[in-house]
Enzyme design. Structure first.
Site, PDB file in Angstrom:
ATOM      1  N   ARG A 103       0.836  -1.201   0.000  1.00 20.89           N
ATOM      2  CA  ARG A 103       0.000   0.000   0.000  1.00 20.89           C
ATOM      3  C   ARG A 103       0.865   1.243   0.000  1.00 20.89           C
ATOM      4  O   ARG A 103       1.823   1.340   0.753  1.00 20.89           O
ATOM      5  CB  ARG A 103      -0.876   0.041   1.266  1.00 20.89           C
ATOM      6  CG  ARG A 103      -2.067  -0.818   1.198  1.00 20.89           C
ATOM      7  CD  ARG A 103      -3.157  -0.465   2.174  1.00 20.89           C
ATOM      8  NE  ARG A 103      -2.833   0.274   3.379  1.00 20.89           N
ATOM      9  CZ  ARG A 103      -3.758   0.716   4.227  1.00 20.89           C
ATOM     10  NH1 ARG A 103      -5.035   0.506   4.003  1.00 20.89           N
ATOM     11  NH2 ARG A 103      -3.409   1.363   5.322  1.00 20.89           N
ATOM     12  N   THR A 107      -1.788   7.272  -0.465  1.00 22.52           N
ATOM     13  CA  THR A 107      -3.098   7.018  -1.097  1.00 22.52           C
ATOM     14  C   THR A 107      -3.791   5.767  -0.553  1.00 22.52           C
ATOM     15  O   THR A 107      -4.983   5.578  -0.806  1.00 22.52           O
ATOM     16  CB  THR A 107      -2.920   6.811  -2.610  1.00 22.52           C
ATOM     17  OG1 THR A 107      -2.127   5.619  -2.807  1.00 22.52           O
ATOM     18  CG2 THR A 107      -2.214   7.998  -3.262  1.00 22.52           C
ATOM     19  N   ASP A 198       0.232  -1.495  12.158  1.00 22.44           N
ATOM     20  CA  ASP A 198       0.771  -2.048  10.908  1.00 22.44           C
ATOM     21  C   ASP A 198       1.269  -3.468  11.168  1.00 22.44           C
ATOM     22  O   ASP A 198       2.295  -3.667  11.839  1.00 22.44           O
ATOM     23  CB  ASP A 198       1.904  -1.157  10.396  1.00 22.44           C
ATOM     24  CG  ASP A 198       2.338  -1.573   9.001  1.00 22.44           C
ATOM     25  OD1 ASP A 198       2.658  -2.765   8.790  1.00 22.44           O
ATOM     26  OD2 ASP A 198       2.345  -0.727   8.100  1.00 22.44           O
ATOM     27  N   ASP A 201       4.916  -4.341   9.995  1.00 21.87           N
ATOM     28  CA  ASP A 201       5.934  -3.700  10.832  1.00 21.87           C
ATOM     29  C   ASP A 201       6.050  -4.415  12.178  1.00 21.87           C
ATOM     30  O   ASP A 201       7.155  -4.616  12.698  1.00 21.87           O
ATOM     31  CB  ASP A 201       5.589  -2.227  11.065  1.00 21.87           C
ATOM     32  CG  ASP A 201       5.886  -1.371   9.846  1.00 21.87           C
ATOM     33  OD1 ASP A 201       6.480  -1.883   8.874  1.00 21.87           O
ATOM     34  OD2 ASP A 201       5.507  -0.186   9.861  1.00 21.87           O
TER      35      ASP A 201
HETATM   36  C1  PRP Z   1      -1.093  -4.330   4.628  1.00 21.66           C
HETATM   37  C2  PRP Z   1      -1.807  -5.635   4.862  1.00 21.66           C
HETATM   38  C3  PRP Z   1      -2.638  -5.791   3.624  1.00 21.66           C
HETATM   39  C4  PRP Z   1      -2.998  -4.367   3.288  1.00 21.66           C
HETATM   40  C5  PRP Z   1      -4.411  -4.134   3.716  1.00 21.66           C
HETATM   41  O1  PRP Z   1      -0.008  -4.537   3.808  1.00 21.66           O
HETATM   42  O2  PRP Z   1      -0.940  -6.724   5.095  1.00 21.66           O
HETATM   43  O3  PRP Z   1      -1.928  -6.388   2.548  1.00 21.66           O
HETATM   44  O4  PRP Z   1      -2.116  -3.532   4.029  1.00 21.66           O
HETATM   45  O5  PRP Z   1      -4.845  -2.889   3.337  1.00 21.66           O
HETATM   46  P1  PRP Z   1      -5.992  -2.666   2.243  1.00 21.66           P
HETATM   47  O6  PRP Z   1      -7.101  -3.608   2.596  1.00 21.66           O
HETATM   48  O7  PRP Z   1      -6.364  -1.229   2.445  1.00 21.66           O
HETATM   49  O8  PRP Z   1      -5.423  -2.907   0.890  1.00 21.66           O
HETATM   50  P2  PRP Z   1       1.027  -3.379   3.396  1.00 21.66           P
HETATM   51  O9  PRP Z   1       0.607  -2.791   2.087  1.00 21.66           O
HETATM   52  O10 PRP Z   1       1.194  -2.407   4.524  1.00 21.66           O
HETATM   53  O11 PRP Z   1       2.350  -4.164   3.096  1.00 21.66           O
HETATM   54  P3  PRP Z   1       3.252  -5.108   4.044  1.00 21.66           P
HETATM   55  O12 PRP Z   1       2.492  -6.377   4.219  1.00 21.66           O
HETATM   56  O13 PRP Z   1       4.485  -5.297   3.223  1.00 21.66           O
HETATM   57  O14 PRP Z   1       3.503  -4.413   5.342  1.00 21.66           O
HETATM   58  N1  URA Z   2      -2.498  -2.593   7.012  1.00 23.14           N
HETATM   59  C1  URA Z   2      -2.125  -2.833   8.282  1.00 23.14           C
HETATM   60  O1  URA Z   2      -1.089  -3.477   8.529  1.00 23.14           O
HETATM   61  N2  URA Z   2      -2.900  -2.357   9.271  1.00 23.14           N
HETATM   62  C2  URA Z   2      -4.033  -1.664   9.043  1.00 23.14           C
HETATM   63  O2  URA Z   2      -4.718  -1.248  10.005  1.00 23.14           O
HETATM   64  C3  URA Z   2      -4.394  -1.416   7.702  1.00 23.14           C
HETATM   65  C4  URA Z   2      -3.617  -1.906   6.704  1.00 23.14           C
END
Ligand code: PRP
Ligand code: URA
Length: 206
Positions: A103, A107, A198, A201
Site C-alpha cells: 500500500r 493514497t 501495521d 511492521d
Molecule cells: C497491509 C496488509 C494488507 C494491506 C491491507 O499490507 O498486510 O496487505 O495492508 O490494506 P488494504 O485492505 O487497504 O489494501 P502493506 O501494504 O502495509 O504491506 P506489508 O504487508 O508489506 O507491510
Molecule cells: N495494514 C495494516 O497493517 N494495518 C491496518 O490497520 C491497515 C492496513
C-alpha cells in the site's frame, strides 16, 4: 454473505495480545502463528474426506481420512507470510504461491511488485493476509488468482474492517472470508480501528 468470524475463547485471548501495543515482535509472531493455525483449521472445515477401514488395537473400525487434494495457500506479501506456516504444518502437501502488494502510504492504494503462482485450476485456494482494511489489496489478489485459473478461493485474515468486507463482496461476490475479528471502521489514513497497527511492521520489527 459468506463471512465467518472465529468464535473461540482462545482466538479472543490471542487477538487481545496481538492488539496490545506493548507486544514485541517475537511474541507477536508466535501469536500470529497460533491464531493462523485456528484460522487454517476453521477455513478448511469443509474439505473432502473418504472412508478408510483400519484396525484399532481392539477391533476393526471405519474412519475418515482426507482425500488427497490440492490445496494452495497464497500469502499477500509481506504480512501474509506470517500466516503460511500453520497451513504447511497441518497440510504438508499444500502448495504455496506468492503475491507481492504494497500500500502507498499516502493514497492507501496497493501496488503490485511480485507474483509467483502454481497452477490453480481445480484447487482449493486460500489467499491469506492478516489485514483487510480498504479491501484494495485483497480485491487485487483475488483478481490475480482468478486470472490464473482459480475458481474456489477463500480469503483468510486476522482483522477485517467492514469497509474491506464490503469491497471484496462488491468485486468478488460470494467469496468466503474467514477472519478472527471484525473491527469497527477505518481511520483517515485507512488503518483499522481498533485494529492492531501495521501488521507487517509489528511482525518484522520494522
Ligand atoms: C497491509 C496488509 C494488507 C494491506 C491491507 O499490507 O498486510 O496487505 O495492508 O490494506 P488494504 O485492505 O487497504 O489494501 P502493506 O501494504 O502495509 O504491506 P506489508 O504487508 O508489506 O507491510
Ligand atoms: N495494514 C495494516 O497493517 N494495518 C491496518 O490497520 C491497515 C492496513
Amino acid at each position: 454473505m459468506p463471512l465467518h468470524v472465529l468464535d473461540h475463547p482462545l482466538a479472543a485471548h490471542i487477538i487481545t495480545h496481538l492488539r496490545d501495543h506493548t507486544t514485541k515482535p517475537a511474541t507477536f509472531r508466535t501469536l500470529a502463528y497460533q491464531l493462523s493455525l485456528l484460522l487454517a483449521i476453521e477455513s478448511t472445515g469443509d474439505i473432502e474426506t473418504e472412508e478408510k477401514k483400519i484396525d484399532t488395537p481392539l477391533e476393526p473400525v471405519t474412519g475418515k481420512v482426507l482425500v488427497p487434494q490440492p490445496l494452495v495457500v497464497v500469502p499477500i506479501l509481506r504480512a501474509g507470510l506470517g500466516m503460511v506456516q500453520p497451513f504447511t504444518d497441518i497440510f504438508p502437501d499444500v502448495a504455496v504461491g506468492y503475491i507481492g502488494l504494497e500500500r502507498d502510504h499516502e493514497t492507501a492504494k496497493a501496488r503490485s511488485y511480485y507474483c509467483k503462482l502454481p497452477p490453480l485450476a481445480g484447487r482449493h485456494v486460500f489467499v491469506v493476509d492478516p489485514m483487510l482494511a480498504t479491501g484494495g489489496s485483497a480485491v487485487q489478489a483475488l483478481t490475480v488468482v482468478k486470472q490464473h485459473g482459480a475458481t474456489d478461493v477463500r480469503l483468510v485474515c486476522i482483522v477485517a474492517a467492514p469497509e474491506g468486507v464490503t469491497e471484496v463482496e462488491r468485486h468478488h461476490p460470494g467469496t468466503s472470508i474467514h477472519t478472527a475479528a471484525l473491527d469497527r471502521t477505518l481511520n483517515a489514513r485507512k488503518y483499522i480501528l481498533p485494529g492492531l497497527g501495521d501488521f507487517g511492521d509489528r511482525l518484522y520489527g520494522t
